[in-house]
Scaffold this active site. Structure first.
Site, mmCIF file in Angstrom:
data_model
loop_
_atom_site.group_PDB
_atom_site.id
_atom_site.type_symbol
_atom_site.label_atom_id
_atom_site.label_comp_id
_atom_site.label_asym_id
_atom_site.label_seq_id
_atom_site.Cartn_x
_atom_site.Cartn_y
_atom_site.Cartn_z
ATOM 1 N N HIS A 1 13.989 -3.435 4.688
ATOM 2 C CA HIS A 1 14.553 -3.876 5.960
ATOM 3 C C HIS A 1 15.124 -5.299 5.910
ATOM 4 O O HIS A 1 15.600 -5.804 6.915
ATOM 5 C CB HIS A 1 13.474 -3.793 7.051
ATOM 6 N N SER B 1 6.117 6.981 5.368
ATOM 7 C CA SER B 1 6.194 7.232 6.809
ATOM 8 C C SER B 1 7.644 7.479 7.213
ATOM 9 O O SER B 1 8.571 7.199 6.445
ATOM 10 C CB SER B 1 5.644 6.025 7.579
ATOM 11 N N ARG C 1 -4.881 0.843 3.136
ATOM 12 C CA ARG C 1 -4.036 0.171 4.135
ATOM 13 C C ARG C 1 -3.648 1.160 5.240
ATOM 14 O O ARG C 1 -3.135 2.243 4.946
ATOM 15 C CB ARG C 1 -2.788 -0.296 3.399
ATOM 16 N N GLU D 1 15.874 6.736 -2.360
ATOM 17 C CA GLU D 1 15.025 5.887 -1.497
ATOM 18 C C GLU D 1 13.943 6.766 -0.882
ATOM 19 O O GLU D 1 14.254 7.822 -0.315
ATOM 20 C CB GLU D 1 15.892 5.266 -0.393
ATOM 21 N N ARG E 1 9.275 4.549 13.932
ATOM 22 C CA ARG E 1 8.384 3.392 14.066
ATOM 23 C C ARG E 1 9.124 2.227 14.751
ATOM 24 O O ARG E 1 10.078 2.456 15.483
ATOM 25 C CB ARG E 1 7.835 3.028 12.686
ATOM 26 N N ASP F 1 22.012 -5.152 -3.634
ATOM 27 C CA ASP F 1 23.026 -5.502 -4.645
ATOM 28 C C ASP F 1 22.628 -4.997 -6.025
ATOM 29 O O ASP F 1 23.492 -4.582 -6.809
ATOM 30 C CB ASP F 1 23.232 -7.022 -4.687
ATOM 31 N N ALA G 1 8.605 -3.119 2.799
ATOM 32 C CA ALA G 1 9.166 -4.032 3.808
ATOM 33 C C ALA G 1 10.510 -4.624 3.383
ATOM 34 O O ALA G 1 11.356 -4.941 4.236
ATOM 35 C CB ALA G 1 8.172 -5.149 4.105
ATOM 36 N N PRO H 1 6.201 -4.211 -1.775
ATOM 37 C CA PRO H 1 5.025 -4.949 -1.313
ATOM 38 C C PRO H 1 4.045 -4.121 -0.492
ATOM 39 O O PRO H 1 4.444 -3.286 0.322
ATOM 40 C CB PRO H 1 5.628 -6.078 -0.464
ATOM 41 N N ASN H 2 2.791 -4.358 -0.776
ATOM 42 C CA ASN H 2 1.642 -3.773 -0.070
ATOM 43 C C ASN H 2 1.398 -2.308 -0.400
ATOM 44 O O ASN H 2 0.421 -1.728 0.078
ATOM 45 C CB ASN H 2 1.777 -3.960 1.456
ATOM 46 N N TYR I 1 -0.538 5.795 6.198
ATOM 47 C CA TYR I 1 -0.238 5.954 4.769
ATOM 48 C C TYR I 1 -1.223 6.857 4.036
ATOM 49 O O TYR I 1 -1.044 7.112 2.841
ATOM 50 C CB TYR I 1 -0.176 4.577 4.097
ATOM 51 N N HIS J 1 10.219 6.847 1.527
ATOM 52 C CA HIS J 1 9.221 6.191 2.369
ATOM 53 C C HIS J 1 8.125 7.194 2.691
ATOM 54 O O HIS J 1 8.416 8.381 2.905
ATOM 55 C CB HIS J 1 9.849 5.676 3.667
ATOM 56 N N ASN K 1 10.647 2.923 -3.406
ATOM 57 C CA ASN K 1 10.121 2.604 -2.088
ATOM 58 C C ASN K 1 10.024 1.080 -2.027
ATOM 59 O O ASN K 1 9.056 0.493 -2.529
ATOM 60 C CB ASN K 1 8.752 3.247 -1.850
HETATM 61 C C1 DQA Z 1 7.219 2.097 4.011
HETATM 62 C C2 DQA Z 1 7.787 1.801 5.395
HETATM 63 C C3 DQA Z 1 8.105 0.328 5.554
HETATM 64 O O1 DQA Z 1 8.625 0.071 6.853
HETATM 65 C C4 DQA Z 1 6.852 -0.491 5.377
HETATM 66 O O2 DQA Z 1 7.145 -1.868 5.426
HETATM 67 C C5 DQA Z 1 6.086 -0.153 4.149
HETATM 68 C C6 DQA Z 1 6.012 1.226 3.698
HETATM 69 C C7 DQA Z 1 6.790 3.560 3.863
HETATM 70 O O3 DQA Z 1 6.645 4.003 2.714
HETATM 71 O O4 DQA Z 1 6.562 4.251 4.860
HETATM 72 O O5 DQA Z 1 5.441 -1.010 3.571
HETATM 73 O O6 DQA Z 1 8.240 1.851 3.055
#
Ligand code: DQA
Length: 143
Positions: free
Chosen positions: A77, A99, A17, A95, A104, A84, A74, A9-10, A22, A97, A71
């Site tokens: 978390h 950031s 954003r 995995e 954070r 699963d 959110a 998401p996002n 980012y 990310h 990735n």
């Molecule tokens: C993220 C880090 C997550 O905590 C956050 O919710 C994101 C992006 C990252 O790529 O740094 O949406 O996965």
């Protein structure tokens, strides 16, 4: 080699954003860079803001592709369902990310996904995705 990038998401808003976290490049532009740099690879891209669609995609590619670069944003978390799905499939998952989530907010320190993946790359901006590709190219599966 067939790799699947899955963004949660996002992450469709990368470039617009929270640019200080980012960056300013859109993911589509970054994907073009990856596709040009690694023409020998099949790199498919999927983004969804919906948890179940991310689970569906993991299930769809998880028995056939060589690896998944995930990735979960959110959902990292919060999502037992995505964790699963990773446990259910046979292929390697890295995995990533953009950031460094450990530097954070506290609620970003917990990852439901990390215990079940082959490796974790975070904090290198969009380069995190390329480092994951390099790990697959070098057959580093964290096993
Ligand atoms: C993220 C880090 C997550 O905590 C956050 O919710 C994101 C992006 C990252 O790529 O740094 O949406 O996965």
């Amino acid at each position: 080699m067939k790799l699947q990038i899955i963004n949660g998401p996002n992450l469709n808003l990368i470039g617009r954003r929270e640019k200080s976290i980012y960056g300013v490049l859109s993911f589509d532009d970054y994907l073009d860079y990856l596709l040009n740099k690694y023409p020998q690879l099949t790199i498919d891209y999927f983004q969804s803001n919906i948890e179940g669609e991310i689970i569906d995609k993991i299930q769809e590619v998880g028995y056939s592709y060589d690896g998944i670069i995930l990735n979960a944003a959110a959902y990292t978390h919060t999502s037992v369902g995505i964790a699963d799905a990773i446990r259910a499939i046979e292929k390697s998952v890295i995995e990533v990310h953009i950031s460094n989530t450990k530097s954070r907010e506290d609620y970003r320190h917990k990852s439901f996904i990390s215990p079940h993946v082959n490796g974790i790359i975070q904090g290198f901006g969009l380069l995190s995705y390329e480092l994951a590709i390099i790990s697959f190219l070098n057959n580093i599966k964290g096993e």
